[in-house]
Scaffold this motif. Structure first.
Motif, PDB file in Angstrom:
ATOM      1  N   MET A   1      14.619  68.236  21.940  1.00  0.00           N
ATOM      2  CA  MET A   1      14.957  69.561  21.441  1.00  0.00           C
ATOM      3  C   MET A   1      16.427  69.855  21.763  1.00  0.00           C
ATOM      4  N   THR A   2      17.086  70.471  20.845  1.00  0.00           N
ATOM      5  CA  THR A   2      18.480  70.863  21.044  1.00  0.00           C
ATOM      6  C   THR A   2      18.559  72.333  21.446  1.00  0.00           C
ATOM      7  N   ARG A   3      19.735  72.740  21.872  1.00  0.00           N
ATOM      8  CA  ARG A   3      19.953  74.147  22.224  1.00  0.00           C
ATOM      9  C   ARG A   3      19.707  75.040  21.002  1.00  0.00           C
ATOM     10  N   GLU A   4      20.165  74.607  19.831  1.00  0.00           N
ATOM     11  CA  GLU A   4      19.983  75.390  18.613  1.00  0.00           C
ATOM     12  C   GLU A   4      18.498  75.536  18.268  1.00  0.00           C
ATOM     13  N   GLU A   5      17.735  74.477  18.482  1.00  0.00           N
ATOM     14  CA  GLU A   5      16.295  74.546  18.228  1.00  0.00           C
ATOM     15  C   GLU A   5      15.615  75.521  19.199  1.00  0.00           C
ATOM     16  N   LEU A   6      16.044  75.514  20.459  1.00  0.00           N
ATOM     17  CA  LEU A   6      15.500  76.477  21.419  1.00  0.00           C
ATOM     18  C   LEU A   6      15.870  77.904  21.016  1.00  0.00           C
ATOM     19  N   GLU A   7      17.086  78.099  20.545  1.00  0.00           N
ATOM     20  CA  GLU A   7      17.493  79.423  20.067  1.00  0.00           C
ATOM     21  C   GLU A   7      16.598  79.876  18.907  1.00  0.00           C
ATOM     22  N   HIS A   8      16.247  78.949  18.027  1.00  0.00           N
ATOM     23  CA  HIS A   8      15.355  79.258  16.911  1.00  0.00           C
ATOM     24  C   HIS A   8      13.989  79.694  17.437  1.00  0.00           C
ATOM     25  N   ILE A   9      13.486  79.009  18.455  1.00  0.00           N
ATOM     26  CA  ILE A   9      12.191  79.368  19.049  1.00  0.00           C
ATOM     27  C   ILE A   9      12.250  80.762  19.676  1.00  0.00           C
ATOM     28  N   ILE A  10      13.344  81.087  20.335  1.00  0.00           N
ATOM     29  CA  ILE A  10      13.508  82.424  20.922  1.00  0.00           C
ATOM     30  C   ILE A  10      13.478  83.479  19.811  1.00  0.00           C
ATOM     31  N   ARG A  11      14.233  83.237  18.751  1.00  0.00           N
ATOM     32  CA  ARG A  11      14.282  84.168  17.616  1.00  0.00           C
ATOM     33  C   ARG A  11      12.900  84.331  16.983  1.00  0.00           C
ATOM     34  N   ALA A  12      12.225  83.228  16.729  1.00  0.00           N
ATOM     35  CA  ALA A  12      10.898  83.272  16.109  1.00  0.00           C
ATOM     36  C   ALA A  12       9.890  83.964  17.036  1.00  0.00           C
ATOM     37  N   SER A  13       9.985  83.721  18.329  1.00  0.00           N
ATOM     38  CA  SER A  13       9.080  84.369  19.290  1.00  0.00           C
ATOM     39  C   SER A  13       9.279  85.876  19.271  1.00  0.00           C
ATOM     40  N   GLY A  14      10.523  86.311  19.118  1.00  0.00           N
ATOM     41  CA  GLY A  14      10.808  87.736  19.011  1.00  0.00           C
ATOM     42  C   GLY A  14      10.210  88.339  17.755  1.00  0.00           C
ATOM     43  N   ASP A  15      10.322  87.615  16.639  1.00  0.00           N
ATOM     44  CA  ASP A  15       9.747  88.102  15.385  1.00  0.00           C
ATOM     45  C   ASP A  15       8.225  88.219  15.494  1.00  0.00           C
ATOM     46  N   ILE A  16       7.603  87.273  16.162  1.00  0.00           N
ATOM     47  CA  ILE A  16       6.146  87.237  16.279  1.00  0.00           C
ATOM     48  C   ILE A  16       5.616  88.334  17.199  1.00  0.00           C
ATOM     49  N   THR A  17       6.307  88.564  18.306  1.00  0.00           N
ATOM     50  CA  THR A  17       5.782  89.475  19.333  1.00  0.00           C
ATOM     51  C   THR A  17       6.439  90.845  19.335  1.00  0.00           C
ATOM     52  N   ASP A  18       7.538  90.986  18.619  1.00  0.00           N
ATOM     53  CA  ASP A  18       8.329  92.215  18.637  1.00  0.00           C
ATOM     54  C   ASP A  18       8.853  92.509  20.051  1.00  0.00           C
ATOM     55  N   GLN A  19       9.096  91.446  20.802  1.00  0.00           N
ATOM     56  CA  GLN A  19       9.652  91.560  22.150  1.00  0.00           C
ATOM     57  C   GLN A  19      11.118  91.138  22.124  1.00  0.00           C
ATOM     58  N   TYR A  20      11.841  91.503  23.171  1.00  0.00           N
ATOM     59  CA  TYR A  20      13.281  91.285  23.237  1.00  0.00           C
ATOM     60  C   TYR A  20      13.676  90.205  24.243  1.00  0.00           C
ATOM     61  N   GLU A  21      12.922  90.087  25.338  1.00  0.00           N
ATOM     62  CA  GLU A  21      13.272  89.146  26.405  1.00  0.00           C
ATOM     63  C   GLU A  21      12.156  88.134  26.611  1.00  0.00           C
ATOM     64  N   PHE A  22      12.557  86.878  26.791  1.00  0.00           N
ATOM     65  CA  PHE A  22      11.616  85.778  26.961  1.00  0.00           C
ATOM     66  C   PHE A  22      12.034  84.915  28.142  1.00  0.00           C
ATOM     67  N   VAL A  23      11.058  84.289  28.756  1.00  0.00           N
ATOM     68  CA  VAL A  23      11.318  83.342  29.831  1.00  0.00           C
ATOM     69  C   VAL A  23      10.937  81.964  29.329  1.00  0.00           C
ATOM     70  N   LEU A  31      18.272  73.615  28.889  1.00  0.00           N
ATOM     71  CA  LEU A  31      19.241  73.933  27.844  1.00  0.00           C
ATOM     72  C   LEU A  31      19.981  75.244  28.087  1.00  0.00           C
ATOM     73  N   GLY A  32      19.503  76.059  29.011  1.00  0.00           N
ATOM     74  CA  GLY A  32      20.231  77.271  29.386  1.00  0.00           C
ATOM     75  C   GLY A  32      21.446  76.947  30.227  1.00  0.00           C
ATOM     76  N   ALA A  33      21.271  76.094  31.220  1.00  0.00           N
ATOM     77  CA  ALA A  33      22.362  75.726  32.124  1.00  0.00           C
ATOM     78  C   ALA A  33      23.232  74.611  31.546  1.00  0.00           C
ATOM     79  N   VAL A  34      22.614  73.726  30.778  1.00  0.00           N
ATOM     80  CA  VAL A  34      23.301  72.557  30.237  1.00  0.00           C
ATOM     81  C   VAL A  34      23.024  72.503  28.730  1.00  0.00           C
ATOM     82  N   PRO A  35      23.870  73.148  27.929  1.00  0.00           N
ATOM     83  CA  PRO A  35      23.609  73.230  26.484  1.00  0.00           C
ATOM     84  C   PRO A  35      23.531  71.886  25.757  1.00  0.00           C
ATOM     85  N   ARG A  36      24.218  70.880  26.258  1.00  0.00           N
ATOM     86  CA  ARG A  36      24.235  69.558  25.607  1.00  0.00           C
ATOM     87  C   ARG A  36      23.958  68.466  26.649  1.00  0.00           C
TER      88      ARG A  36
END
Length: 177
Positions: A1-23, A31-36
């Motif tokens: 998984m790439t950083r961009e793919e994780l960002e997509h999962i965060i975005r999609a999780s927000g759309d699904i749950t209507d939540q703003y913050e995820f762990v 990928l948070g500490a080491v993007p590549r």
């Protein structure tokens, strides 16, 4: 998984749950500490994620963009909705998270574990894949063994379990050289 793919999962999780913050816990939280990071750290096609303020909504994530979903079939990666109990972490782990928030997440926030906390959680789980991941973290210099050992006292484990954890980590440290 790439950083961009994780960002997509965060975005999609927000759309699904209507939540703003995820762990994000599990290996892809690197990928948070080491993007590549090196390829050895991005083998997994799954991100373990839960909404910070409403962890009970993780099942919605799992159902909509989890393994075997249309999302998974379309993109080749997926989210696993988990809960706060999934990872055994030091008491103060939230002070060290790495924040992913940008246009690609639609400004939703993904809090990724610090590499030290990720190492400790994986060391507690101690599955074969966790051992390999932790040894690689040591080999590539992402984790200092002494710093990780110093955090063991903050783990929600009894004295015997902490002693076993330290022994496991030292053994892995020897394997990493």
């Amino acid at each position: 998984m790439t950083r961009e793919e994780l960002e997509h999962i965060i975005r999609a999780s927000g759309d699904i749950t209507d939540q703003y913050e995820f762990v994000i816990v599990g290996s892809q939280s690197i990928l948070g500490a080491v993007p590549r990071p090196e390829d050895v750290f991005t083998v997994s096609m799954e991100a373990d994620i839960y909404p910070l303020q409403a962890p009970e909504l993780a099942d919605r994530i799992d159902g909509a963009i989890g393994e075997g979903s249309q999302f998974h079939e379309t993109y080749g990666y997926y989210a696993q909705g988990v809960g706060p109990e999934t990872a055994c972490l030091p008491a103060d782990w939230m002070k060290r998270v790495h924040r992913i928030q940008n246009r690609n997440t639609q400004d939703r926030i993904g809090y990724c574990l610090d590499v030290l906390d990720l190492f400790l959680a994986k060391a507690v789980a101690a599955r074969e894949k966790d051992r390999e991941f932790c040894i690689a973290l040591l080999q590539y210099g992402y984790v200092n063994l002494e710093a990780a050992l110093a955090l063991v006292g903050n783990m929600p484990l009894d004295a015997k379990a902490q002693q076993t954890l330290r022994a496991t980590m030292r053994r892995w440290g020897k394997s990493a050289v």
